[in-house]
Design a protein around this motif. Structure first.
Motif, PDB file in Angstrom:
ATOM      1  N   PRO A  25       0.831  -1.208   0.000  1.00 49.89           N
ATOM      2  CA  PRO A  25       0.000   0.000   0.000  1.00 49.89           C
ATOM      3  C   PRO A  25       0.864   1.256   0.000  1.00 49.89           C
ATOM      4  O   PRO A  25       1.845   1.353   0.730  1.00 49.89           O
ATOM      5  N   GLY A  26       0.501   2.174  -0.871  1.00 48.18           N
ATOM      6  CA  GLY A  26       1.228   3.433  -0.946  1.00 48.18           C
ATOM      7  C   GLY A  26       2.430   3.408  -1.874  1.00 48.18           C
ATOM      8  O   GLY A  26       3.024   4.441  -2.137  1.00 48.18           O
ATOM      9  N   ARG A  27       2.820   2.236  -2.366  1.00 48.28           N
ATOM     10  CA  ARG A  27       3.964   2.129  -3.280  1.00 48.28           C
ATOM     11  C   ARG A  27       3.459   1.962  -4.703  1.00 48.28           C
ATOM     12  O   ARG A  27       2.436   1.353  -4.944  1.00 48.28           O
ATOM     13  N   ASP A  28       4.202   2.491  -5.656  1.00 46.79           N
ATOM     14  CA  ASP A  28       3.830   2.351  -7.062  1.00 46.79           C
ATOM     15  C   ASP A  28       4.025   0.903  -7.510  1.00 46.79           C
ATOM     16  O   ASP A  28       4.910   0.203  -7.021  1.00 46.79           O
ATOM     17  N   LEU A  29       3.187   0.481  -8.442  1.00 44.11           N
ATOM     18  CA  LEU A  29       3.305  -0.838  -9.054  1.00 44.11           C
ATOM     19  C   LEU A  29       3.240  -0.649 -10.561  1.00 44.11           C
ATOM     20  O   LEU A  29       2.334   0.001 -11.077  1.00 44.11           O
ATOM     21  N   MET A  53      -6.347  -1.538  -4.526  1.00 54.49           N
ATOM     22  CA  MET A  53      -5.588  -2.310  -3.535  1.00 54.49           C
ATOM     23  C   MET A  53      -4.325  -1.590  -3.080  1.00 54.49           C
ATOM     24  O   MET A  53      -3.900  -1.752  -1.940  1.00 54.49           O
ATOM     25  N   ILE A  54      -3.712  -0.809  -3.983  1.00 57.65           N
ATOM     26  CA  ILE A  54      -2.460  -0.153  -3.598  1.00 57.65           C
ATOM     27  C   ILE A  54      -2.670   1.233  -3.013  1.00 57.65           C
ATOM     28  O   ILE A  54      -1.706   1.912  -2.668  1.00 57.65           O
ATOM     29  N   GLY A  55      -3.918   1.627  -2.884  1.00 51.99           N
ATOM     30  CA  GLY A  55      -4.233   2.881  -2.199  1.00 51.99           C
ATOM     31  C   GLY A  55      -3.602   4.084  -2.851  1.00 51.99           C
ATOM     32  O   GLY A  55      -3.808   4.325  -4.035  1.00 51.99           O
ATOM     33  N   PRO A  56      -2.798   4.861  -2.099  1.00 45.84           N
ATOM     34  CA  PRO A  56      -2.254   6.096  -2.650  1.00 45.84           C
ATOM     35  C   PRO A  56      -1.113   5.899  -3.649  1.00 45.84           C
ATOM     36  O   PRO A  56      -0.714   6.843  -4.308  1.00 45.84           O
ATOM     37  N   GLY A  57      -0.576   4.697  -3.775  1.00 46.86           N
ATOM     38  CA  GLY A  57       0.450   4.442  -4.783  1.00 46.86           C
ATOM     39  C   GLY A  57      -0.163   4.459  -6.171  1.00 46.86           C
ATOM     40  O   GLY A  57      -1.371   4.405  -6.337  1.00 46.86           O
ATOM     41  N   GLN A  58       0.688   4.550  -7.184  1.00 50.21           N
ATOM     42  CA  GLN A  58       0.206   4.556  -8.560  1.00 50.21           C
ATOM     43  C   GLN A  58       0.306   3.171  -9.174  1.00 50.21           C
ATOM     44  O   GLN A  58       1.299   2.466  -8.990  1.00 50.21           O
ATOM     45  N   LEU A  59      -0.730   2.804  -9.915  1.00 52.44           N
ATOM     46  CA  LEU A  59      -0.689   1.612 -10.754  1.00 52.44           C
ATOM     47  C   LEU A  59      -0.364   2.104 -12.156  1.00 52.44           C
ATOM     48  O   LEU A  59      -1.165   2.795 -12.781  1.00 52.44           O
ATOM     49  N   ARG A  60       0.836   1.804 -12.619  1.00 50.08           N
ATOM     50  CA  ARG A  60       1.293   2.277 -13.921  1.00 50.08           C
ATOM     51  C   ARG A  60       1.261   1.133 -14.923  1.00 50.08           C
ATOM     52  O   ARG A  60       1.896   0.106 -14.726  1.00 50.08           O
ATOM     53  N   LEU A  61       0.525   1.329 -15.999  1.00 57.23           N
ATOM     54  CA  LEU A  61       0.425   0.346 -17.068  1.00 57.23           C
ATOM     55  C   LEU A  61       1.357   0.772 -18.192  1.00 57.23           C
ATOM     56  O   LEU A  61       1.245   1.888 -18.709  1.00 57.23           O
ATOM     57  N   THR A  62       2.281  -0.108 -18.572  1.00 60.22           N
ATOM     58  CA  THR A  62       3.239   0.229 -19.614  1.00 60.22           C
ATOM     59  C   THR A  62       3.103  -0.731 -20.790  1.00 60.22           C
ATOM     60  O   THR A  62       2.585  -1.837 -20.656  1.00 60.22           O
ATOM     61  N   ASN A  63       3.597  -0.281 -21.934  1.00 53.24           N
ATOM     62  CA  ASN A  63       3.653  -1.105 -23.148  1.00 53.24           C
ATOM     63  C   ASN A  63       2.311  -1.742 -23.484  1.00 53.24           C
ATOM     64  O   ASN A  63       2.232  -2.923 -23.800  1.00 53.24           O
ATOM     65  N   MET A  64       1.281  -0.934 -23.423  1.00 49.02           N
ATOM     66  CA  MET A  64      -0.069  -1.453 -23.666  1.00 49.02           C
ATOM     67  C   MET A  64      -0.340  -1.625 -25.147  1.00 49.02           C
ATOM     68  O   MET A  64       0.031  -0.765 -25.948  1.00 49.02           O
ATOM     69  N   VAL A  81     -10.233   6.772 -11.679  1.00 47.62           N
ATOM     70  CA  VAL A  81      -9.313   6.000 -10.835  1.00 47.62           C
ATOM     71  C   VAL A  81      -8.006   6.798 -10.832  1.00 47.62           C
ATOM     72  O   VAL A  81      -7.112   6.556 -11.636  1.00 47.62           O
ATOM     73  N   PRO A  82      -7.901   7.776  -9.925  1.00 48.38           N
ATOM     74  CA  PRO A  82      -6.796   8.731  -9.981  1.00 48.38           C
ATOM     75  C   PRO A  82      -5.396   8.115  -9.894  1.00 48.38           C
ATOM     76  O   PRO A  82      -4.441   8.713 -10.380  1.00 48.38           O
ATOM     77  N   ASN A  83      -5.260   6.955  -9.294  1.00 49.74           N
ATOM     78  CA  ASN A  83      -3.927   6.381  -9.166  1.00 49.74           C
ATOM     79  C   ASN A  83      -3.618   5.374 -10.274  1.00 49.74           C
ATOM     80  O   ASN A  83      -2.597   4.695 -10.228  1.00 49.74           O
ATOM     81  N   LEU A  84      -4.458   5.292 -11.293  1.00 51.86           N
ATOM     82  CA  LEU A  84      -4.181   4.452 -12.447  1.00 51.86           C
ATOM     83  C   LEU A  84      -3.609   5.334 -13.544  1.00 51.86           C
ATOM     84  O   LEU A  84      -4.197   6.346 -13.912  1.00 51.86           O
TER      85      LEU A  84
END
Length: 89
Positions: A25-29, A53-64, A81-84
């Protein structure tokens, strides 16, 4: 983390379990989508839940793949979904 194959209603539980183990939680993924072949509405929902699930961390989608990027843009997911985040790489 790398998505390989299909992300749909039959594999969303696998994504949730992997996120549960990999994310703090709170860490970027970062999720690399280079080898993602297919995603359906349940898969999109799975990504939204992963961001939650990761709360304030960012979920970063790459190479989509272009189709997934287009769906994310059409749904305007970053606004709801502000952290996506969809990386442009």
């Amino acid at each position: 983390m790398h998505l390989i194959g299909e992300l749909d209603r039959t594999t969303c539980d696998l994504l949730a379990a992997a996120i549960g183990q990999a994310a703090l939680p709170g860490r970027d993924l970062i999720i690399d989508c280079t080898r993602l072949d297919f995603i359906d509405a349940a898969g999109i929902t799975g990504l939204v839940r992963a961001a939650q699930m990761i709360g304030p961390g960012q979920l970063r989608l790459t190479n989509m793949p272009a189709g997934l990027a287009e769906i994310i843009d059409l749904l305007d997911l970053p606004a709801t979904v502000p952290n996506l985040r969809r990386d442009s790489t």
